[in-house]
Each structure stands twice: as C-alpha cells, then as structure tokens.
Scaffold this motif. Sequence first.
Motif, short mmCIF file in Angstrom:
data_model
loop_
_atom_site.label_atom_id
_atom_site.label_comp_id
_atom_site.label_asym_id
_atom_site.label_seq_id
_atom_site.Cartn_x
_atom_site.Cartn_y
_atom_site.Cartn_z
N GLU A 46 0.81 -1.21 0.00
CA GLU A 46 0.00 0.00 0.00
C GLU A 46 0.85 1.27 0.00
O GLU A 46 0.32 2.38 -0.08
N TRP A 47 2.19 1.12 0.09
CA TRP A 47 3.11 2.25 0.06
C TRP A 47 4.22 1.98 -0.96
O TRP A 47 5.38 1.79 -0.59
N PRO A 48 3.89 1.91 -2.25
CA PRO A 48 4.92 1.59 -3.26
C PRO A 48 6.02 2.65 -3.31
O PRO A 48 5.78 3.83 -3.05
N ALA A 49 7.21 2.20 -3.66
CA ALA A 49 8.38 3.07 -3.70
C ALA A 49 8.74 3.46 -5.13
O ALA A 49 8.48 2.72 -6.08
N THR A 50 9.33 4.63 -5.26
CA THR A 50 9.93 5.07 -6.51
C THR A 50 11.37 5.50 -6.21
O THR A 50 11.59 6.34 -5.32
N PHE A 51 12.32 4.90 -6.91
CA PHE A 51 13.73 5.27 -6.73
C PHE A 51 14.13 6.25 -7.82
O PHE A 51 14.02 5.96 -9.01
N THR A 52 14.59 7.43 -7.42
CA THR A 52 15.07 8.41 -8.38
C THR A 52 16.58 8.37 -8.51
O THR A 52 17.15 9.00 -9.41
N ARG A 65 11.17 7.34 -2.59
CA ARG A 65 9.99 7.92 -1.96
C ARG A 65 8.86 6.89 -2.00
O ARG A 65 8.60 6.30 -3.05
N MET A 66 8.23 6.67 -0.86
CA MET A 66 7.08 5.78 -0.78
C MET A 66 5.81 6.61 -0.68
O MET A 66 5.75 7.57 0.11
N THR A 67 4.81 6.25 -1.48
CA THR A 67 3.57 7.03 -1.54
C THR A 67 2.41 6.20 -1.04
O THR A 67 2.18 5.08 -1.51
N GLY A 68 1.66 6.75 -0.09
CA GLY A 68 0.55 6.04 0.51
C GLY A 68 -0.73 6.16 -0.29
O GLY A 68 -0.82 6.95 -1.24
N PRO A 69 -1.75 5.41 0.08
CA PRO A 69 -3.02 5.40 -0.68
C PRO A 69 -3.73 6.75 -0.65
O PRO A 69 -4.53 7.04 -1.54
N ASP A 70 -3.41 7.59 0.35
CA ASP A 70 -4.06 8.90 0.42
C ASP A 70 -3.23 10.00 -0.24
O ASP A 70 -3.58 11.17 -0.16
N GLY A 71 -2.13 9.59 -0.90
CA GLY A 71 -1.29 10.56 -1.58
C GLY A 71 -0.16 11.11 -0.74
O GLY A 71 0.72 11.80 -1.26
N SER A 72 -0.15 10.83 0.56
CA SER A 72 0.96 11.27 1.40
C SER A 72 2.20 10.46 1.07
O SER A 72 2.12 9.37 0.49
N SER A 73 3.38 10.98 1.42
CA SER A 73 4.61 10.30 1.04
C SER A 73 5.64 10.34 2.15
O SER A 73 5.57 11.19 3.06
N ALA A 150 5.88 -7.25 4.89
CA ALA A 150 4.94 -7.05 3.79
C ALA A 150 5.66 -6.72 2.49
O ALA A 150 5.30 -7.21 1.41
N ALA A 151 6.71 -5.89 2.59
CA ALA A 151 7.47 -5.51 1.40
C ALA A 151 8.15 -6.73 0.78
O ALA A 151 8.09 -6.95 -0.44
N MET A 152 8.80 -7.54 1.61
CA MET A 152 9.53 -8.69 1.09
C MET A 152 8.61 -9.75 0.54
O MET A 152 9.03 -10.61 -0.25
N GLY A 153 7.35 -9.70 0.92
CA GLY A 153 6.40 -10.64 0.37
C GLY A 153 6.16 -10.44 -1.12
O GLY A 153 5.55 -11.28 -1.78
N GLN A 154 6.65 -9.32 -1.66
CA GLN A 154 6.47 -9.01 -3.07
C GLN A 154 7.65 -9.44 -3.94
O GLN A 154 7.59 -9.37 -5.16
N ILE A 155 8.74 -9.88 -3.30
CA ILE A 155 9.96 -10.15 -4.07
C ILE A 155 9.78 -11.31 -5.04
O ILE A 155 10.27 -11.26 -6.17
N ASP A 156 9.11 -12.37 -4.62
CA ASP A 156 8.99 -13.54 -5.49
C ASP A 156 8.40 -13.19 -6.85
O ASP A 156 8.85 -13.69 -7.89
N ALA A 157 7.39 -12.33 -6.85
CA ALA A 157 6.75 -11.95 -8.12
C ALA A 157 7.73 -11.21 -9.02
O ALA A 157 7.73 -11.38 -10.24
N VAL A 158 8.60 -10.40 -8.43
CA VAL A 158 9.60 -9.67 -9.22
C VAL A 158 10.63 -10.64 -9.77
O VAL A 158 11.03 -10.55 -10.94
N LEU A 159 11.07 -11.57 -8.95
CA LEU A 159 12.09 -12.53 -9.40
C LEU A 159 11.56 -13.42 -10.52
O LEU A 159 12.31 -13.82 -11.41
#
Length: 328
Positions: A46-52, A65-73, A150-159
């Motif tokens: 729910e707080w995806p990151a963007t690396f610049t 920067r991680m951005t929340g569902p309400d637009g806060s970061s 929660a974040a690391m739970g997404q790694i398998d899909a990326v790999l």
Amino acid sequence: MPITETNIDPDALTLQIVADFTVPVARLWDAYTDPRQIERFWGPPEWPATFTRHDAFVGGLSKYRMTGPDGSSSAGYWQWTAVDPQRSFEVRDGFAGEDGEPKTEMPSMSMVFEFAETALGSRLTTTTSFDSLEQLEELKSMGMVEGTTAAMGQIDAVLEDLATFAHELPTASQLVGDTQVRVSRVVRGSVEQVWQAHTDPELLRRWQLGPDGWSMPVCEYGAEVGSALRTEWRDDASGEQFGFVGTVLESQPPTRLVTTERMISPADPEGADSPETTNELTLTAVSGGTLVVYLITYPSAEVREMVLQTGMVAGMEDGYARLESAVL
C-alpha cells in the motif's frame, strides 16, 4: 513468503531477517541493485516506492519515496558504505526531506545485505543495526518489522518476472513524478566499456549518429566536472543542423555522470532560448551486461511531454543498438 526467520536482539541492537529464494544469487542481486526492480518491492504493497537514484557502489547514494493510498509520502535514502559484488553490500538507511536530501537530524541505521548460495537457490540475510535501544524500540513501534515483512512478500513476483527485465529488451522509458523520466536499457559490455563509450568523443562519433544520413561533425565531450560539452549533428543531404550544449555537474567514473543539456541550432548556437534539462547517467553491472539508466529532469511537465513526442526514446534505442554492434 520468502522470509524464514526474524530475530530481534535488544542486547546487540540488531534486527535480522533471513529469506530464502529459489533463484540464483545473481538474479537476487540484480533485483536489489536495479532501481526498476527494487522499487517494486521495497515499499509495502500500500506504500509503493519510486527510486530516483540508486548507486550500487561505495560512496554512492540512493533516493526513494514511498507514496501512501491517500497521496501522502515518506522519503528515504541509502548511503552505500561497502559493496562486494554478488556477496554483500552495506548501506546507511535514513529519512529524507521533500527534496530527497538526507535528514541527518533524524535517526538512521546500518543495514548489511548478505547473499549466499543454497541447495535450492539463494539466501538473503539482512541485518539492521541501531544506534540505541530507544531507536530500535521507536522504529519497531512505527511498524518496521511488519512493513519489511509485507514488502519482502512481493519479491517472489519480481524474481519470476524475467520478461520485464530481460537484457535483450529495447530502450524503455518511465515517467517519474511531474517533471522527470527514467530511460533504461541493458547494454552488452562491461561498466568500464560502456562508460568509455559515453565519455570518449571518438567512440561517441561511432554510435551517436542520429538518423540515417546524419553525421556528427562536432563532438566535444569529457567527464571532468565543469567541462563544457557540445555535440552537433548534420543532415548530409539537406544541410539541416541541430545539437546540444551542456556542462558536467558531477562525475564518479565509471558509474555516474550528471550533466546539463540545452538544444542548439544555427539560429540559437548556445541554446539561450532552449529549456535546460539535468541528465543523471548511472551504470550498474547486471546479468547480461550493464544497466544504463538516465534520469532526466525537465523544467516542466509540458516540456517533458514535448520532448518525448519527438521520438527521443526510439532514437536512443537506435544508438544503443549501434553501440553494441559497432563499438562493444
């Protein structure tokens, strides 16, 4: 879920997370050092990151920067303090301000990522060291363990997503924020070779030729901070000309080069009427060659859209294809 063990040691002031994967170490290493991949799992769902920025070298800096569902970061940074390719790296992780710069008055922590081969694939051991028990308890209360899990739970899909990051893919772009674009491509060749191809005028003349029928009569280039840059192209049939001028702002051979750029023409030979961009080039060794990443910052969203509509990305792909066939 790849996490197999989580240990908090109040005496040692550490949090250690162990995760196992069914992929080779090289694949897992690429996921952490490629900004296109790590941003798909560094933040919780729910707080995806963007690396610049993402420098996988000692002395480098990563900004995200991680951005929340309400637009806060919430912004953060890594200061890279040690790198042993495909074995381990160490960073100082902390909070950043709205401008992406580290907030040194806020707590930061040391993180060591250790990669090891296993019978089934690879293991990643992440050890976070805190400066005090109060800091450990504070970040724990902020949900650090739950967020990391929660974040690391997404790694398998990326790999498993080999197609998106295959080294034979053409140049691709991704809009970042309101005024930036990230252009990426894996180029066959070592980091040193690709760096030389981007900074040596004689090599640049061989692959940055523009459309068929165009030549590069002027190529003044280098990697020294403060150096003035100038490249000019000409349609040999019609005599039409255009080019770019700029200055080197930052140089960390052979991995990072930051320059300014303004378009020039016979009517505007110094680009006085052209909007100026900042181009951040980062080179990272990955499976299949070198990941070339350009983060280009435009003065406005309108200028960014105008430039992208010129076919800039397709033109860059033509150049990189020529680089691989004619130079490397």
